[in-house]
Scaffold this active site. Structure first.
Site, mmCIF file in Angstrom:
data_model
loop_
_atom_site.group_PDB
_atom_site.id
_atom_site.type_symbol
_atom_site.label_atom_id
_atom_site.label_comp_id
_atom_site.label_asym_id
_atom_site.label_seq_id
_atom_site.Cartn_x
_atom_site.Cartn_y
_atom_site.Cartn_z
ATOM 1 N N GLU A 412 0.819 -1.212 0.000
ATOM 2 C CA GLU A 412 0.000 0.000 0.000
ATOM 3 C C GLU A 412 0.851 1.261 0.000
ATOM 4 O OE1 GLU A 412 -1.029 -2.769 1.337
ATOM 5 O OE2 GLU A 412 -2.996 -2.938 0.396
ATOM 6 N N HIS A 481 -10.891 -5.441 8.642
ATOM 7 C CA HIS A 481 -11.633 -5.124 7.414
ATOM 8 C C HIS A 481 -12.882 -4.308 7.741
ATOM 9 C CE1 HIS A 481 -9.178 -8.538 6.196
ATOM 10 N NE2 HIS A 481 -9.421 -8.252 4.929
#
Lengths: 677, 461
Positions: A412, A481
């Site tokens: 990321e 998540h």
């Protein structure tokens, strides 16, 4: 400290006479500028830190000798030399360090944040590592724009043990990006010896680990640097990919002016390296090989001295910036509302509308924007052929091809940093990070680079970048998540933060984001992705900072965000039977935040409840409450209330998960309680 | 030209340093990189290197070890060969002459920085006067400390005495002139809310009396009964549309006019007699007998013809004297106060007027008036006589200039030509807008009306 160096091939000296004199002049300019800046620092004319490049001049000069003016350089905190070598006038450098309006960053940057994009200097930085990723991003832009421009990242040995080095080199390798990674190994990361910090003392050897050529040269030999860089730049221009160049060198002044130098290295070591001064050796070579006369060199020295004195005087005489402009350039002036962007929440009468899901609506928006703007490309994990984990890019790979739908490795920080450099160099990246939890690894890039870039460059760079992904608690996804975190982003000046609650707004805001010149963080709640709603068939945009009054009412104002808007709508229906009339406001964007609409509503109702699934402490609800307490104090007939998700990591088991989020029942109860206050 | 040697800035926030001694002597040759002098900062002592070449010339009377010097202070020069240094005394203002720093460990010095304490002002109690962390605490502690318990107790008792009120309710209370301290709040914690103030304001208007102090007294026993045993909770009466209109109009009138009320008593014996004659002459029971109000409306119209300024309205930039005389009659209905208007009262015969007013009053009570029958009044008559009221202060029916309050007619002993005789006495209350007329002309108008009442027959035939 003894270092074995690979001898560089000597080019034919005579044919290079003019070139060598030019290099000597450049190096001398850097040296004399730095020494004058050091004096100025001592005299207090330079206000903050000042890291000089003394001893390393051959590297910037040797590399930049191979660059065109449209090639770009991404530099470090020790960047004066890179700026001068890339063509930034000494006057602008001095004026910037003196904090003057005439400085290359108009007094917003100082030593560590020099920006001169017109000269190809894309910025020096106070953070170690990001320049590597940004150079890769510039390389990506140049590929997409079909040019043969080249990007260079200069960084110290301190950067090579940082994740940005690993991620940036790997991305450049897999996509064959036209980038030159120049490690200036001056052997100390501030005060920590590289010999201590690295398991493998040879930086160049790491190139192989990424499938890149790694070349080691004597960084104090300008000809060696120039020749190695020439080969690397040539490779890059030919489309053969990136090169890692390790230049062994030494800084002979302290890490920063004013710092003590002999706690971590010895006087003898410094004295020894001073004898290997790159300028002295080039001067000797020029005389010994009879390429220049003493008088010629003295004339160059006098000329450079004059230029430095001129820069100093220019800076001292230049005006200080106007204090009233201190907050200018946080956002791009180009991001002012587009004509007719103000679309009411109610659908335009007569406009044909279809029922689409939230995700279909954003996909439609992205598809339209990509068809119109060839500089848009998407980065993310599985967004290529697969079409995205949440079908955010379904069908786009086949239509727009692999360069514009670019699957990434799981890194990321790497691809967010790369997108930063791309946005700085003329393309419009869309980072599809899937879950906001994942992109927290790139938070430094968000906050220190993306958000601040326009400001640091005093508006000379724009940051058209869309960072999108899912948020929210839903379906036992558990804590890695399920984050929302939008308040974190809204805290940072320079970012636009969008949290749509329905398909209509999602498409309108996405279209706006894809024409905005500011970085936009676009956060989509997973539980909303399948929500259906009417979406106009006509093209439309929704301006940022305009709240929607979802439902008019008289007894209480509820400000809800994202999924909470839908929960609150259900609660309103139940409350209506009890005679409680709720005015529901959806800010739609929390940066900018439409405080006026909220205050106006509270003026009517006298009561405010903020419903937000994300955490309460220091959250956007706290901000709204503070704004209303300030601007609407006398309108309040009851305390301002917040209803948030529990301040806890998100649990897995459905019974636990249900207990940590607001729902229609808890919202209705909170409204009843507030009305009874 | 000789190069100045100054106290350098060695850290981002350094503004001064303590000179710790020369490392070269006056007259020594100095090369770039040579160490010139030592300087002590908050962080450490550093040897400062020369950046230039020359012969060291120390400023006469130059710094001594322990001197605290501002960044930028010139302490010497590097002169070129054969050059003499400029004669320059150490500028008197630039040297910060202070006692040398008292001994203190690094932890104490850091703590002092954090607490923003100048160590030179602290007395050390450690060995050899060394400053200890305790000394810093002692230095920082304020000498006088208020007794927190007493202050807090006082604050607490104040809190308990005063009811809490929301900002919105407080603003409304100020606007409406409601003494909110006397109210009981309906909020969950007893907080006075907007609705509580609105109710109190509504209750005050309900009596249609304008004196604020009277109203607050009237509300108080209901609203303010903290802890009184057996006090029933207040009843909430919904505010009807008519009530809201009345409230708004009364408040507007009270806030935007300059009302003065004149009260007088008039001999209405002749009027009573005349009405008895009317009553006696009515054969048909269905026929209308003019009420006292009808007589008064008729006489009022005549008086207004003689004093037209009372038949007027304030228009902000001018006074509008009305051409017609349209008299409103205040009617008490179940829904609240209504004021139907008898148009052109001066031109109607007494019988016509009586028929008209009877019809208007009946339909007002049935709420069957047309809007135009409630509009266009130029003056108003309000009658509380039937309730035994003599004097009261009617509120102007904005924007009219005057309102006549009619009290009861009561037979009373009156001196007439030194004889005590029984007469029917009537109390009249005239409220007028002092912005439009002054006291004397208003009094003359009332005087005219009284004369007409005392001798009504010539006017009514």
């Amino acid at each position: 400290m003894e270092i074995s160096l690979t001898p560089a091939p000597r080019p034919l000296a005579a044919s290079n006479r003019q070139q060598l004199l030019k290099l000597y002049r450049q190096m001398l300019l850097i040296r004399q500028c730095e020494e004058q800046l050091a004096r100025s620092h001592q005299r207090g004319l330079i206000h903050g830190a000042c890291h000089t490049y003394v001893g390393q001049e051959a590297i910037a000069v040797g590399v930049c000798a191979n660059l065109r003016s449209d090639d770009v350089v991404f530099s470090t905190h020790r960047g004066h030399g890179h700026a001068l070598a890339k063509g930034v006038p000494p006057r602008e450098l001095f004026a910037e360090l003196f904090g003057r309006q005439t400085g290359c960053s108009h007094g917003r940057g100082g030593s560590m944040h020099l920006f001169a994009p017109e000269a190809g200097l894309m910025g020096t930085t106070g953070i170690v590592g990001p320049c590597i990723l940004q150079a890769a991003g510039a390389g990506y832009s140049f590929r997409l724009l079909k040019t043969d421009r080249v990007a260079v990242a200069f960084f110290g040995d301190g950067a090579v043990n940082n994740g940005a080095f690993h991620e940036g080199l790997n991305l450049a390798a897999i996509w064959k990006l036209p980038v030159l990674f120049v490690c200036e190994n001056n052997q100390y990361a501030t005060e920590v010896p590289f010999a201590y910090a690295a398991g493998n003392p040879r930086v160049a050897a790491r190139g192989e680990a990424y499938g890149l050529p790694g070349v080691e040269v004597d960084g104090n030999d300008v000809q060696a640097v120039q020749s190695a860089a020439a080969e690397a730049v040539h490779r890059a221009r030919r489309g053969e990919g990136a090169t890692l160049l390790e230049c062994k060198t030494y800084r002979t002044r302290p890490h920063a002016e004013g710092m003590g130098d002999y706690t971590y290295r010895s006087r003898a070591e410094v004295a020894d390296w001073k004898t290997r001064c790159p300028l002295t050796s080039l001067r000797q070579l020029l005389l010994e090989d009879q390429l220049a006369e003493e008088a010629e060199l003295t004339a160059i020295e006098a000329e450079v001295q004059e230029a430095v004195e001129d820069a100093q005087q220019f800076a001292e005489k230049s005006p200080l910036p106007d204090a009233s402009t201190a907050t200018a350039h946080v956002y791009s002036p180009c991001s002012t509302p587009v004509a007719d962007a103000r679309t009411p929440v109610a659908y335009a009468p007569g406009s044909p509308a279809r029922e689409l899901t939230f995700m279909q609506a954003t996909l439609e928006g992205l598809t339209e924007a990509m068809a119109q703007d060839p500089t848009i490309f998407v980065l993310g994990e599985g967004i290529g052929k697969r079409g995205g984990n949440f079908n955010t890019t379904t069908g786009l790979y086949d239509r727009f091809g692999p360069e514009r739908l670019r699957d990434t490795p799981i890194c990321e920080r790497g691809f967010v940093g790369l997108s930063t450099g791309a946005a700085m160099t003329g393309t419009r990246p869309v980072v599809d990070f899937m879950f906001v939890d994942f992109v927290l690894d790139a938070m430094g890039e968000f906050i220190n680079q993306i958000a601040k870039m326009q400001y640091m460059s005093s508006g000379r760079l724009t940051m058209p970048i869309l960072l999108r992904g899912c948020i929210g608690i839903n379906g036992s996804a558990a804590t890695h998540h399920s984050g929302s975190y939008y308040s974190l982003f809204a805290h940072i000046p320079g970012l636009r933060v969008v949290v749509p609650s329905n398909p209509h707004d999602a498409k309108g805001l996405l279209k706006r984001a894809l024409r905005c010149h500011d970085p936009v963080v676009f956060l989509e709640h997973r539980a909303l992705l399948g929500l259906k709603g009417l979406v106009p068939a006509d093209d439309y945009e929704i301006e940022f900072g305009q709240a929607a009054v979802v439902r008019a009412g008289t007894d209480v104002t509820v400000v809800a965000l994202s999924i909470a808007v839908q929960h609150t709508l259900k609660a309103c229906a139940a409350l209506e039977k009890d005679g409680i009339s709720v005015e529901l406001i959806d800010p739609r964007t929390i940066a900018p935040l439409d405080v006026a609409t909220i205050v106006q509503s509270v003026r009517k109702t006298g009561r405010l409840l903020i419903v937000d699934e994300s955490f309460a402490p220091c959250g956007i609800g706290a901000e709204i409450a503070a704004q209303v307490a300030d601007q609407g104090f006398d309108d309040l007939d009851a305390p301002i209330r917040r209803l948030n998700g529990a301040h806890t990591p998100t649990p897995y088991s459905p019974t636990l998960e249900k207990a940590v989020v607001p729902n229609a029942e808890t919202i209705a109860q909170a409204i009843r309680d507030l009305v009874a206050e | 030209m000789a190069i100045e040697i100054t106290i350098p800035r060695l850290g981002w926030d350094m503004t001064e340093g303590v000179f710790a001694g020369w490392l070269k002597q006056d007259g020594d040759a100095v090369a770039p990189g040579d160490t010139l002098f030592s300087l002590e900062t908050d962080k450490a002592t550093q040897d400062v290197e020369a950046m230039d070449r020359g012969t060291l010339r120390i400023v006469p009377g130059g710094p001594r070890p322990g001197d605290r010097l501002a960044v930028g202070t010139v302490i010497g020069h590097l002169a070129a060969v054969g050059e003499t240094a400029p004669v320059q005394q150490a500028p008197p203002g630039e040297r910060i002459a202070v006692a040398s720093m008292p001994p203190a460990g690094p932890a104490v010095r850091r703590l002092a920085r954090e607490l923003v304490i100048d160590l030179r002002c602290v007395t050390g109690t450690g060995a050899a006067g060394r400053i200890t962390p305790k000394d810093l605490q002692q230095h920082q502690r304020p000498t006088v400390t208020a007794s927190p318990s007493a202050a807090e107790a006082q604050l607490e008792s104040t809190r308990r005495r005063q009811p809490t009120i929301s900002p919105r309710a407080k603003r409304l209370a100020v606007q409406r002139g409601i003494a909110w301290q006397e109210l009981r709040g309906s909020g969950r914690t007893g907080r006075i809310r907007e609705r509580d103030v609105r109710e109190a304001a509504g209750a005050r208007r309900a009596g249609s009396v304008s004196d604020r102090s009277v109203m607050i007294d009237r509300i108080a026993p209901v609203a303010y009964a903290p802890g009184s045993p057996g006090s029933a909770p207040a009843t909430q009466v919904p505010i009807t549309a008519i009530r809201r209109t009345i409230a708004d109009r009364m408040l507007h009138s009270a806030q935007s006019t300059a009302p003065v009320t004149l009260t007088t008593t008039v001999d209405a014996t002749e009027l009573v007699r005349l009405r008895k004659q009317f009553k006696a002459s009515v054969a048909n029971e269905a026929a209308v007998v003019p009420s006292y109000i009808d007589f008064l409306v008729k006489l009022l119209a005549i008086a207004l013809q003689r004093h037209p300024l009372l038949n007027s309205r304030w228009e902000g930039d001018h006074i509008q004297v009305e051409s017609g005389i349209h008299i409103g009659i205040a009617v008490d209905t179940e829904a609240g106060l209504l004021v139907p208007v008898v148009h052109d009262a001066g031109s109607l015969s007494l019988r016509q007027l009586a028929a008209s007013s009877r019809d208007l009053i009946d339909r007002a009570r049935q709420r069957r008036l047309r809007p135009d029958e409630l509009q266009g009044g130029t003056i108003t008559v309000s009658n509380l006589g039937p309730f035994g009221i003599d004097a009261f202060t009617p509120i102007l029916n904005h924007p009219e200039c005057a309102i006549l309050g009619v009290g009861r007619i009561q037979r009373q002993p009156v001196m007439v030509q030194d004889q005590v005789v029984g007469r029917d006495m009537l109390t009249l209350n005239l409220t007028f807008d002092h912005r439009i007329v002054d006291g004397a002309p208003a009094a003359r108008f009332l005087q005219t009306l009284c004369q007409l009442i005392e001798n009504p027959v010539p006017q009514l035939i």
